[in-house]
Design an enzyme around this catalytic site. Sequence first.
Site, PDB file in Angstrom:
ATOM      1  N   LYS A 185     -30.261 -23.414   9.844  1.00 33.36           N
ATOM      2  CA  LYS A 185     -31.274 -23.786   8.856  1.00 33.36           C
ATOM      3  C   LYS A 185     -30.653 -24.818   7.909  1.00 33.36           C
ATOM      4  O   LYS A 185     -29.971 -24.483   6.958  1.00 33.36           O
ATOM      5  CB  LYS A 185     -31.737 -22.552   8.068  1.00 33.36           C
ATOM      6  CG  LYS A 185     -33.196 -22.637   7.558  1.00 33.36           C
ATOM      7  CD  LYS A 185     -33.488 -23.776   6.602  1.00 33.36           C
ATOM      8  CE  LYS A 185     -32.973 -23.465   5.210  1.00 33.36           C
ATOM      9  NZ  LYS A 185     -33.345 -24.610   4.254  1.00 33.36           N
ATOM     10  N   GLU A 260     -19.178 -20.792   1.365  1.00 28.36           N
ATOM     11  CA  GLU A 260     -18.452 -21.956   0.854  1.00 28.36           C
ATOM     12  C   GLU A 260     -19.346 -22.547  -0.216  1.00 28.36           C
ATOM     13  O   GLU A 260     -20.369 -23.163   0.068  1.00 28.36           O
ATOM     14  CB  GLU A 260     -18.178 -22.944   1.996  1.00 28.36           C
ATOM     15  CG  GLU A 260     -17.007 -23.883   1.691  1.00 28.36           C
ATOM     16  CD  GLU A 260     -17.442 -25.175   1.047  1.00 28.36           C
ATOM     17  OE1 GLU A 260     -17.541 -25.185  -0.204  1.00 28.36           O
ATOM     18  OE2 GLU A 260     -17.666 -26.155   1.764  1.00 28.36           O
ATOM     19  N   CYS A 294     -18.794 -30.610  -2.834  1.00 21.22           N
ATOM     20  CA  CYS A 294     -18.403 -29.359  -3.490  1.00 21.22           C
ATOM     21  C   CYS A 294     -16.954 -29.358  -3.937  1.00 21.22           C
ATOM     22  O   CYS A 294     -16.593 -28.712  -4.915  1.00 21.22           O
ATOM     23  CB  CYS A 294     -18.667 -28.178  -2.553  1.00 21.22           C
ATOM     24  SG  CYS A 294     -17.931 -28.381  -0.918  1.00 21.22           S
ATOM     25  N   GLU A 393     -20.666 -27.474 -12.448  1.00 19.48           N
ATOM     26  CA  GLU A 393     -20.668 -28.466 -11.382  1.00 19.48           C
ATOM     27  C   GLU A 393     -21.847 -29.415 -11.541  1.00 19.48           C
ATOM     28  O   GLU A 393     -22.990 -28.985 -11.647  1.00 19.48           O
ATOM     29  CB  GLU A 393     -20.746 -27.760 -10.028  1.00 19.48           C
ATOM     30  CG  GLU A 393     -20.683 -28.683  -8.838  1.00 19.48           C
ATOM     31  CD  GLU A 393     -20.732 -27.939  -7.515  1.00 19.48           C
ATOM     32  OE1 GLU A 393     -19.972 -28.297  -6.607  1.00 19.48           O
ATOM     33  OE2 GLU A 393     -21.528 -26.991  -7.393  1.00 19.48           O
TER      34      GLU A 393
END
Length: 503
Positions: A185, A260, A294, A393
Amino acid sequence: MAIPIPSRQLFIDGEWREPVHKNRIPIINPSTEENIGDIPAATAEDVEIAVEAARRALVRNGGKDWANATGAHRAKYLRAIAAKITEKKSYLAKLEAIDCGKPLEEAAWDIDDVAGCFEYFADLAEAFDSKKKTPVSVPMDTFKCYVLKEPLGVVGLITPWNYPMLMATWKVAPALAAGCTAILKPSELASITCLELAEVCRDVGLPSGVLNILTGYGPEAGAPLVSHPDVDKIAFTGSSATGSKIMTAAASLVKPVTLELGGKSPIVVFEDVDLDKAAEWALFGCFWTNGQICSATSRLIVHESIAEAFLEKLVKWCKNIKISDPLEEGCRLGPIVSSGQYEKVLRFISTAKDEGATILCGGVRPQHLKKGFYVEPTIITDVKTSMQIWREEVFGPVLCVKTFSSEEEAIELANDTHYGLGAAVLSQDHERCERLTKAFQAGIVWVNCSQPCFSQAPWGGKKRSGFGRELGEWGLDNYLNVKQVTEYVSDDSWGWYKPPTKP
């Protein structure tokens, strides 16, 4: 010349299949803000069909078709996929650049890595045949023990939009190499090349149901996949907030997950560096993939004795970065992936300014680009550790800066985060680099560089950056179950209970 966007359906059981509710999601080109096509929108009903297909493929012919086939058999398909990806590299790279906004040269590099990753896990699949049964030494001669490594089963793979095809491959290649069947997905913000991966699988004759690809929104397609009782594991790359929701949903079924997640990684620059070389790595570590990565080393921690000179260098290097349509030759910074993410990045910059930080350069739309979700590469100084820009972030081309005076202070600042994905140190002092490598609370450390990644080396973090490792042999282990087998080999009775008296 415009690149035609293929119109695809969901890929289930080896065939294109229209979603049950027939809904579609528009594709917006982030460099032009134009609607350039659409992708199918899966829902829970489609997930059910895909999971059934994956389960059938897992057990077909007693598992001999896939799960229990030799690793060498599976490797043939992985190599064929790699070859077809390489054959279509130019086309796939253009689709990737158009869909997620990354510079074309970056996208081409990604497609090379996709092919290389399939090749690498084909190698591991072949080697696995000699490793799936491993003897275990035990202290009693009356027993023989060994370990079997077997595929986990049907796995759900949920991937992000910043490396659409590559992040999918990081999961698909090891899952298939291990003998699992899968439902992928991808993010609804960038799915084009993942659907083209389905076409590649059709071209090479991958057995039906081994890989199923469902595009769609997270709540409508991702959530039903996570909570489905016949999905044996979920592997997810994305935000920490979504990762937490996936853990919660999986917990009710005691379903294993690999996560992750986000990061706010530091790059520590000592006073003994070559300023130009260090400046390029500092910018590459944060602005690569348009800052949407990331592991971005988005917190620059620089020694106070060189801070002024280093920042001057950084600004000069920033001004030299070509910001343009991703398909233009020499582009080094493209647009943010979507309007929502674009507005989020601008809010981060605005909040930093409101909290007292200084926007040293960038932070606005480039003057020569009137359309598209573009943000100039941004450097923010006068940052305090309590500020949002230091703690959260951004996922955009934004670098925040603090200075340090001692090695101990640098380590403290580097570890001052809830995240623990990556960290970098730049210095000519090898022993100092080793000390920081050990002190960093991170799953990945770069020395005198930032962001290199190889299929052979493990990738993953700690703290709120998730757990588990992708890539390397660790990536294959993600999709294997370890079964202990112990056999009693003595001719003697066990002798624990007193035997019944014979009549």
